[in-house]
Design an enzyme around this catalytic site. Structure first.
Site, PDB file in Angstrom:
ATOM      1  N   THR A  34      53.376  14.159   9.955  1.00 29.24           N
ATOM      2  CA  THR A  34      53.750  15.148  10.981  1.00 29.24           C
ATOM      3  C   THR A  34      54.528  16.309  10.359  1.00 29.24           C
ATOM      4  O   THR A  34      54.409  17.448  10.802  1.00 29.24           O
ATOM      5  CB  THR A  34      54.587  14.525  12.123  1.00 29.24           C
ATOM      6  N   GLN A 107      46.734   4.494   7.167  1.00 34.89           N
ATOM      7  CA  GLN A 107      45.830   4.630   8.321  1.00 34.89           C
ATOM      8  C   GLN A 107      45.344   6.073   8.423  1.00 34.89           C
ATOM      9  O   GLN A 107      44.535   6.383   9.278  1.00 34.89           O
ATOM     10  CB  GLN A 107      46.574   4.291   9.604  1.00 34.89           C
ATOM     11  N   ILE A 109      43.690   9.793   7.569  1.00 36.39           N
ATOM     12  CA  ILE A 109      42.413  10.269   7.033  1.00 36.39           C
ATOM     13  C   ILE A 109      42.596  11.627   6.355  1.00 36.39           C
ATOM     14  O   ILE A 109      41.634  12.283   5.999  1.00 36.39           O
ATOM     15  CB  ILE A 109      41.343  10.339   8.156  1.00 36.39           C
ATOM     16  N   HIS A 127      41.286   3.642   7.573  1.00 37.59           N
ATOM     17  CA  HIS A 127      40.499   4.322   8.608  1.00 37.59           C
ATOM     18  C   HIS A 127      39.628   5.419   8.026  1.00 37.59           C
ATOM     19  O   HIS A 127      39.252   6.366   8.709  1.00 37.59           O
ATOM     20  CB  HIS A 127      41.436   4.878   9.696  1.00 37.59           C
ATOM     21  N   ASN A 226      60.772   4.846  10.684  1.00 42.49           N
ATOM     22  CA  ASN A 226      59.981   5.415  11.784  1.00 42.49           C
ATOM     23  C   ASN A 226      60.921   6.011  12.827  1.00 42.49           C
ATOM     24  O   ASN A 226      62.003   5.472  13.054  1.00 42.49           O
ATOM     25  CB  ASN A 226      59.129   4.304  12.425  1.00 42.49           C
TER      26      ASN A 226
HETATM   27  P1  NAD Z   1      50.887   6.961  15.957  1.00 43.61           P
HETATM   28  O1  NAD Z   1      50.602   8.345  16.402  1.00 43.61           O
HETATM   29  O2  NAD Z   1      50.590   5.856  16.866  1.00 43.61           O
HETATM   30  O3  NAD Z   1      52.456   6.813  15.594  1.00 43.61           O
HETATM   31  C1  NAD Z   1      53.134   7.652  14.729  1.00 43.61           C
HETATM   32  C2  NAD Z   1      54.578   7.131  14.609  1.00 43.61           C
HETATM   33  O4  NAD Z   1      55.234   7.961  13.671  1.00 43.61           O
HETATM   34  C3  NAD Z   1      55.378   7.197  15.911  1.00 43.61           C
HETATM   35  O5  NAD Z   1      56.000   5.969  16.121  1.00 43.61           O
HETATM   36  C4  NAD Z   1      56.412   8.310  15.669  1.00 43.61           C
HETATM   37  O6  NAD Z   1      57.654   8.021  16.245  1.00 43.61           O
HETATM   38  C5  NAD Z   1      56.524   8.292  14.164  1.00 43.61           C
HETATM   39  N1  NAD Z   1      56.823   9.590  13.575  1.00 43.61           N
HETATM   40  C6  NAD Z   1      56.343  10.813  13.911  1.00 43.61           C
HETATM   41  N2  NAD Z   1      56.818  11.753  13.082  1.00 43.61           N
HETATM   42  C7  NAD Z   1      57.626  11.101  12.202  1.00 43.61           C
HETATM   43  C8  NAD Z   1      58.401  11.525  11.090  1.00 43.61           C
HETATM   44  N3  NAD Z   1      58.480  12.800  10.729  1.00 43.61           N
HETATM   45  N4  NAD Z   1      59.093  10.583  10.404  1.00 43.61           N
HETATM   46  C9  NAD Z   1      59.066   9.277  10.762  1.00 43.61           C
HETATM   47  N5  NAD Z   1      58.346   8.818  11.814  1.00 43.61           N
HETATM   48  C10 NAD Z   1      57.626   9.724  12.505  1.00 43.61           C
HETATM   49  O7  NAD Z   1      50.221   6.790  14.562  1.00 43.61           O
HETATM   50  P2  NAD Z   1      49.627   5.534  13.802  1.00 43.61           P
HETATM   51  O8  NAD Z   1      50.528   4.358  13.976  1.00 43.61           O
HETATM   52  O9  NAD Z   1      49.278   6.016  12.471  1.00 43.61           O
HETATM   53  O10 NAD Z   1      48.267   5.207  14.580  1.00 43.61           O
HETATM   54  C11 NAD Z   1      47.430   6.187  15.062  1.00 43.61           C
HETATM   55  C12 NAD Z   1      46.061   6.321  14.445  1.00 43.61           C
HETATM   56  O11 NAD Z   1      45.880   7.714  14.329  1.00 43.61           O
HETATM   57  C13 NAD Z   1      45.879   5.791  13.073  1.00 43.61           C
HETATM   58  O12 NAD Z   1      44.744   5.033  13.134  1.00 43.61           O
HETATM   59  C14 NAD Z   1      45.593   7.003  12.177  1.00 43.61           C
HETATM   60  O13 NAD Z   1      44.385   6.753  11.495  1.00 43.61           O
HETATM   61  C15 NAD Z   1      45.283   8.112  13.118  1.00 43.61           C
HETATM   62  N6  NAD Z   1      45.855   9.443  12.834  1.00 43.61           N
HETATM   63  C16 NAD Z   1      45.879   9.927  11.570  1.00 43.61           C
HETATM   64  C17 NAD Z   1      46.407  11.173  11.328  1.00 43.61           C
HETATM   65  C18 NAD Z   1      46.409  11.693   9.921  1.00 43.61           C
HETATM   66  O14 NAD Z   1      45.515  11.364   9.144  1.00 43.61           O
HETATM   67  N7  NAD Z   1      47.419  12.476   9.559  1.00 43.61           N
HETATM   68  C19 NAD Z   1      46.952  11.936  12.369  1.00 43.61           C
HETATM   69  C20 NAD Z   1      46.917  11.403  13.667  1.00 43.61           C
HETATM   70  C21 NAD Z   1      46.369  10.139  13.887  1.00 43.61           C
END
Ligand code: NAD
Length: 266
Positions: A34, A107, A109, A127, A226
């Site tokens: 993020t 997880q 991509i 993923h 987290n």
């Molecule tokens: P999720 O969206 O369910 O959870 C993200 C977690 O990260 C949340 O609990 C949030 O509180 C925490 N978070 C957000 N910003 C943060 C930071 N700066 N520092 C610490 N914690 C932080 O994501 P997930 O558990 O990865 O599952 C979602 C699915 O979405 C996965 O399968 C993944 O493949 C996919 N996904 C991937 C991307 C990517 O590749 N960047 C982006 C979005 C979703």
């Protein structure tokens, strides 16, 4: 105790665990990226407020041209396509270079761990990835760049040159089988590690979220970094509620200090 002091203390404990660990596995989710400008899925303002998860099932991809077009729009979304690694990705790659990590199970991509310098073979992408594209009928591989040229030329849902099967980014949709080798290896490495560090995941997406439980059941210690609660917080030795970039930068610094101190002896 103020929150900052508490976080510093927890980071020091996590650094001690890393130094004591013989096999340390890092497991990342959307939250590690993020700070690179890629929204996660479940936080307020996350990707699911822009895209509808129901449009991204494998079944929909196969049955609806409209769903395929949406998938390609997500593939080209500039937030993902132009993202760069942030301090958390760099710190993880540096921990690997220092010889403290076995592998990273991710997880994500977005390929940002590798862009930060982690060797390809050390990133187990559960993923899949948006780094390349595959035909779902014959398996022919295409580079991301050659497909972007086709999309930009107006081909909204490209098909395979050889067999006319549907092309799809090499990421895994809901309802699509997980990549076999990566899943098997991630499971094995989770069971064999003695320290498992979760960074930026809600730990609610299965089967990926089984990995930390495999580690805990096999006797590994668990660290969770987290911003929000996870269902596995109660099993963790250390839970750090801080941004991944800040926490990992501080953690890396502590690990380096402690490594230097131990190399100089008592
Ligand atoms: P999720 O969206 O369910 O959870 C993200 C977690 O990260 C949340 O609990 C949030 O509180 C925490 N978070 C957000 N910003 C943060 C930071 N700066 N520092 C610490 N914690 C932080 O994501 P997930 O558990 O990865 O599952 C979602 C699915 O979405 C996965 O399968 C993944 O493949 C996919 N996904 C991937 C991307 C990517 O590749 N960047 C982006 C979005 C979703």
């Amino acid at each position: 105790m103020k929150n900052k002091e508490r976080v510093a203390e927890l980071i020091e404990r996590a650094a001690d665990l890393i130094l004591a660990g013989k096999r340390v596995v890092v497991f990342t989710g959307a939250g590690v990226s993020t700070e690179s400008g890629i929204p996660d899925f479940r936080s307020p303002g996350g990707l699911w407020t822009k895209y509808n998860p129901e449009d991204f099932t494998f079944q929909k991809f196969l049955s609806s041209r409209e769903a395929r077009i949406k998938y390609w729009q997500l593939f080209c979304d500039p937030t993902i396509a132009s993202a760069q690694p942030n301090p958390a990705h760099y710190a993880v790659a540096e921990l690997y270079r220092l010889g403290r990590l076995d592998c990273v199970i991710t997880q994500n991509i977005d390929g940002l761990h590798q862009k930060a310098g982690l060797p390809d073979e050390k990133a187990l992408e559960l993923h899949g990835t948006h780094a390349y594209v595959k035909c779902i009928s014959c398996g022919k591989r295409y580079t991301r760049e050659e497909i972007v040229v086709r999309l930009e030329a107006g081909d909204e849902a490209p098909e395979c040159d050889d067999c006319h099967g549907f092309l799809k980014p090499a990421s895994i949709s809901f309802g699509q089988a997980m990549p076999e080798r990566e899943t098997r290896e991630a499971e094995m490495r989770s069971r064999l590690c003695d320290l498992f560090i979760v960074i930026g995941s809600t730990l609610v997406v299965y089967p990926a979220a089984h990995m930390p439980m495999y580690a805990v059941q096999a006797g590994a210690k668990l660290v969770i970094i987290n911003l929000s609660d996870t269902p596995l917080d109660e099993y963790a030795e250390v839970v750090i509620r801080a941004k991944a970039g800040e926490a990992l930068t501080a953690l890396l610094e502590q690990v380096k200090i402690k490594m230097q101190l131990s190399s100089h002896g008592p």
